[in-house]
Write an enzyme that holds these catalytic residues in place. Structure first.
Site, PDB file in Angstrom:
ATOM      1  N   ARG A 170     -13.877 -32.509  30.961  1.00 12.49           N
ATOM      2  CA  ARG A 170     -13.132 -31.681  30.003  1.00 12.49           C
ATOM      3  C   ARG A 170     -13.569 -30.216  30.086  1.00 12.49           C
ATOM      4  NH1 ARG A 170     -14.629 -30.743  25.047  1.00 12.49           N
ATOM      5  NH2 ARG A 170     -15.762 -32.707  24.781  1.00 12.49           N
TER       6      ARG A 170
ATOM      7  N   TYR B 188      12.475 -22.544  24.217  1.00 15.14           N
ATOM      8  CA  TYR B 188      12.124 -23.959  24.224  1.00 15.14           C
ATOM      9  C   TYR B 188      11.764 -24.379  22.790  1.00 15.14           C
ATOM     10  CZ  TYR B 188      10.060 -28.380  25.205  1.00 15.14           C
ATOM     11  OH  TYR B 188       9.793 -29.714  25.178  1.00 15.14           O
TER      12      TYR B 188
ATOM     13  N   ASP C  10       7.199 -17.880  30.016  1.00 18.29           N
ATOM     14  CA  ASP C  10       7.490 -19.268  30.363  1.00 18.29           C
ATOM     15  C   ASP C  10       8.504 -19.230  31.498  1.00 18.29           C
ATOM     16  OD1 ASP C  10       8.544 -21.834  30.567  1.00 18.29           O
ATOM     17  OD2 ASP C  10       8.458 -22.214  28.407  1.00 18.29           O
TER      18      ASP C  10
ATOM     19  N   LYS D  95       8.608 -30.405  34.821  1.00 19.83           N
ATOM     20  CA  LYS D  95       9.930 -30.072  35.339  1.00 19.83           C
ATOM     21  C   LYS D  95       9.870 -29.877  36.863  1.00 19.83           C
ATOM     22  CE  LYS D  95      10.652 -30.293  30.958  1.00 19.83           C
ATOM     23  NZ  LYS D  95      10.639 -29.145  30.081  1.00 19.83           N
TER      24      LYS D  95
HETATM   25  C1  LIG Z   1       9.946 -28.812  28.918  1.00 18.56           C
HETATM   26  C2  LIG Z   1       9.659 -27.394  28.633  1.00 18.56           C
HETATM   27  C3  LIG Z   1       8.479 -27.007  27.972  1.00 18.56           C
HETATM   28  C4  LIG Z   1       7.474 -28.014  27.440  1.00 18.56           C
HETATM   29  O1  LIG Z   1       6.850 -28.732  28.448  1.00 18.56           O
HETATM   30  P1  LIG Z   1       6.299 -30.243  28.251  1.00 18.56           P
HETATM   31  O2  LIG Z   1       5.716 -30.520  29.587  1.00 18.56           O
HETATM   32  O3  LIG Z   1       7.459 -31.104  27.885  1.00 18.56           O
HETATM   33  O4  LIG Z   1       5.277 -30.195  27.175  1.00 18.56           O
HETATM   34  C5  LIG Z   1       8.256 -25.667  27.771  1.00 18.56           C
HETATM   35  N1  LIG Z   1       9.151 -24.730  28.174  1.00 18.56           N
HETATM   36  C6  LIG Z   1      10.284 -25.058  28.810  1.00 18.56           C
HETATM   37  C7  LIG Z   1      11.225 -23.976  29.239  1.00 18.56           C
HETATM   38  C8  LIG Z   1      10.588 -26.391  29.062  1.00 18.56           C
HETATM   39  O5  LIG Z   1      11.739 -26.710  29.673  1.00 18.56           O
END
Ligand SMILES: *Cc1c(COP(=O)(O)O)cnc(C)c1O
Length: 368
Positions: A44, A96, A167, A192
């Protein structure tokens, strides 16, 4: 070799280098490690070799130091919850859903002042920046797929001394290269495109500033949000094929967007790759590709959109994006999207790597 193209970096970074080493990093399943001098190894805190291999690859792709998290939300939380109390965060009003929720919670707890603005509206963002110490951005608004003027927003936020985090989940490497263009921090939901197979949850933060990386690493250590070795292995395996997956998915998306735009059964298509899309010029200037998410509204609104979701066969009716398989959903099913004014009939299609003729045949039949 140095100065490799991103396609080569994705394949080569994070591999063992010694004579006789395996070609791939091993999945190292250990929480503690034997003490080595002063280093009192614990997964960790100090991490894990499999996680480090994944971090090396993503760090090389984005041009910074990467920290792997157990999910995209764990990465987003490390930033939001690590802000000093009393700070002012400017965040996208349409973002998001988890991002919107976590900043709303920071506000409710009295920790941060949060200003929500439409990031496609550059003037509104600039007006909100006074006194702000964090500017959070996304490379596309979701699911409307507007393209914010990232260079202008980044420069303005830096001028005012705010930390800029982006992001970039919708624009995986090599599309964006944001650290080279002034962002302090890039975040991806590894779930993703980086993972790419809808079989792993993960997140990553990438930064260049050593102090910032150290602070984020501390957050990860304290909250226990590090990725697991299995997930890091799967995610790294996904990264190896990222560029070919993306190439195919983007080509498919462009083709489908054009077909949909020309179809009388479709009222509106949103995809920055279309020459008449409002975000086309910005996207062409800012990115090395238009991505593989297409939003469209069938004529007939909500009922017509639901019928498409019910009828598709090759395309899966489900949430999420960025996998090899195409996914479709009516976004206004989600209360957050409804609240932010997403049209009832809007379908978000995450275009996968199937044969484009099959994808079109599926959509064509589903549109009825
Ligand atoms: C899915 C997503 C997230 C969150 O990610 P997780 O892996 O589901 O926690 C954040 N930002 C965007 C643009 C996303 O599509």
């Amino acid at each position: 070799m140095t100065d490799l193209q991103p396609e080569s970096v994705a394949v080569s970074a994070g591999r063992p280098h010694g004579a006789g080493d395996p070609v791939n990093p091993a999945i190292v399943l250990a929480a503690p490690f034997r003490n080595a001098g002063d280093v009192n190894g614990y997964a960790r805190n100090e991490g894990n070799p499999t996680v480090a291999a994944f971090e090396a690859a993503v760090g090389a792709l984005e041009g910074g130091t990467a920290l792997a998290f157990a999910s995209g939300m764990a990465a987003i939380a490390a930033v939001a919850e690590g802000r000093p109390s009393g700070g002012i965060a400017v965040v996208p009003s349409v973002a998001y859903s988890g991002t919107v929720a976590i900043y709303a919670e920071q506000q409710r707890l009295g920790r941060l002042e949060v200003r929500s603005v439409d990031i496609a509206d550059t003037g509104a963002v600039l007006a909100a920046l006074d006194g702000a110490d964090l500017r959070w951005l996304e490379t596309r608004t979701n699911p409307l797929l507007s393209v914010p003027d990232l260079p202008a927003l980044t420069a303005a936020a830096k001028d005012r001394g705010a930390l800029v985090g982006v992001d970039a989940t919708f624009t995986p490497p090599p599309l964006a290269g944001l650290l080279d263009r002034g962002a302090d921090l890039v975040m991806h939901s590894v779930t993703k495109y980086l993972g790419g197979h809808s079989d792993v949850l993960g997140g990553v933060l990438v930064a260049r500033d050593d102090d910032l990386v150290a602070r984020l690493r501390t957050r990860r250590t304290l909250t226990g949000g590090i990725a697991s070795p299995f997930d890091a292995y799967l995610a790294l395996r996904g990264v190896r094929t990222l560029s070919v997956r993306l190439e195919r998915a983007q080509a498919n998306a462009q083709h489908l967007a054009e077909k949909l735009a020309a179809d009388p059964r479709v009222a509106r298509v949103r995809y920055p790759g279309l020459a008449d899309d409002p975000g086309h010029e910005r996207a062409a200037r800012q990115y090395r590709g238009f991505g593989a998410i297409v939003s469209f509204e069938p004529v007939g609104g909500r009922a017509a959109a639901e019928a498409v979701c019910d009828r598709v066969e090759l395309i899966t009716h489900g949430t999420s994006l960025g996998g090899v398989e195409s996914l479709i959903e009516r976004r206004a099913r989600h209360a957050g999207d409804r609240a932010s004014g997403v049209p009832e009939g809007l379908l978000r299609l995450s275009v996968g790597i199937e044969h484009v003729d099959d994808l079109w045949a599926d959509l064509d039949a589903a549109l009825g």
